[in-house]
Design an enzyme around this catalytic site. Structure first.
Site, mmCIF file in Angstrom:
data_model
loop_
_atom_site.group_PDB
_atom_site.id
_atom_site.type_symbol
_atom_site.label_atom_id
_atom_site.label_comp_id
_atom_site.label_asym_id
_atom_site.label_seq_id
_atom_site.Cartn_x
_atom_site.Cartn_y
_atom_site.Cartn_z
ATOM 1 C CG ASP A 1 88.803 -41.100 -67.740
ATOM 2 O OD1 ASP A 1 88.435 -41.872 -66.831
ATOM 3 O OD2 ASP A 1 88.694 -39.867 -67.650
ATOM 4 N NE ARG B 1 84.071 -41.537 -66.309
ATOM 5 C CZ ARG B 1 83.831 -40.320 -66.786
ATOM 6 N NH1 ARG B 1 83.199 -40.136 -67.931
ATOM 7 N NH2 ARG B 1 84.243 -39.246 -66.124
ATOM 8 C CE1 TYR C 1 89.818 -33.503 -54.794
ATOM 9 C CE2 TYR C 1 89.313 -31.374 -53.822
ATOM 10 C CZ TYR C 1 89.724 -32.122 -54.896
ATOM 11 O OH TYR C 1 90.036 -31.503 -56.085
#
Ligand code: SER
Length: 312
Positions: free
Chosen positions: A35, A37, A143
């Site tokens: 990821d 983070r 999206y």
């Protein structure tokens, strides 16, 4: 033995639980989490982790070569509500990351891909009830446009280059381990947290807004079962409709009141109402049931019990 798997976006709402389940199933060393983070402690301590930006092709390629990765689950994405605020960033992340993975497969560096699509591929002109697999789509959100385009590219790479890419259109997902971030269906998670913390919830969707939803355990089971299905059984390489339950904020509130009788809900719809209004109310998932035996397990009341028990 299971060949190594890489999960991109492993610290998100779905990625966290998917990583843990795949590690239980195939062994911790076989599942590389990544990821941009770090994730929660249980995820970070459960096996290998790489800091990785899903839009950086070279960085992903290095990790794929280093661990001799065979399968990639691409769970990194910007969800519907946040994407309306940052359209270009959403497009670049959602499409750029998908092309990176499709191209790695095309070059023969990995052999199987999971990429999630969403009910957001449908739009205001789509039949709302029991929305069929193939129908009018015309998504009206940033999206949804990225997911719809992604589906077309997945099918194209399968047909043109034989890339083994598999996908489901997730409904709103309800889970207690990791919070969702930036979605229109997030209310259905927040409501349980607030019910326990405050005894009340202010919903950003209106009382009677009915959306397709699913408990996370079902979503993880569907994902792994699709990935384990023999390729020859799969007739859809864009993305499978995936149904479970459908409910309104009012109905979740009633389900919570069976356990917390004093729980109250109020309504203050915001910009997310318009997104929700453009999506289906319920999903027909006949092809998923036929091709790979999909069968949902949790209804609303069972989900409520799981959520309240675990969040306590
Ligand atoms: N749950 C997602 C969202 O609300 C839909 O895929 O954005």
């Amino acid at each position: 033995m299971q060949k190594p798997i890489l999960i991109l976006g492993a610290c998100g709402q779905i990625g966290t639980e998917l990583t843990m389940e795949l590690r239980n199933k195939y062994g911790r060393e076989s599942v590389i989490a990544s990821d941009i983070r770090e994730g929660n402690n249980s995820l970070m301590e459960s096996g290998p982790f790489e800091l990785l930006d899903a839009t950086n092709y070279e960085a992903i390629e290095n990790v794929v070569m280093h661990y001799e990765i065979d399968e990639v689950y691409l769970m990194a994405a910007m969800l519907s509500a946040t994407a309306e605020k940052f359209p270009m960033r959403a497009w670049n992340l959602n499409m750029g990351s998908l092309f990176n993975i499709l191209n790695l497969a095309r070059e023969g560096k990995i052999s199987k891909i999971f990429w999630p699509s969403s009910i957001a591929v449908f739009g205001p002109n789509t039949p709302k009830d029991d929305t069929p697999q193939s129908t009018i789509m015309e998504p009206s959100t940033v999206y949804g446009i990225s997911k719809q385009s992604g589906e077309r590219w997945c099918e194209y790479y399968f047909k043109k280059f034989g890339v083994d890419v598999r996908s489901v259109r997730y409904p709103g997902l309800i889970s207690w381990k990791t919070m969702p971030g930036g979605g229109t269906t997030d209310y259905a998670v927040e409501i349980y947290h607030d019910a326990l913390k405050k005894g009340s919830y202010q919903s950003f969707l209106d009382k009677e807004t009915r959306l397709p939803m699913m408990y996370m355990d079902d979503a993880i089971r569907a994902t792994i079962s699709l990935m384990e299905s023999p390729a020859e059984n799969l007739t859809i390489r864009s993305s499978y409709n995936l149904g479970s339950m459908s409910f309104t904020p009012n109905e979740v509130a009633k389900s919570i009141q069976k356990h917390i009788p004093d729980f109250t809900i109020s309504y203050a719809p915001d910009f997310r109402q318009q997104i929700a209004d453009s999506w289906p109310s319920s999903i027909d998932d006949t092809p998923a049931r036929k091709d790979w035996g999909w069968q949902p397990g949790f209804d609303l009341d069972q989900t409520t019990v799981e959520m309240l028990e675990n969040l306590k």
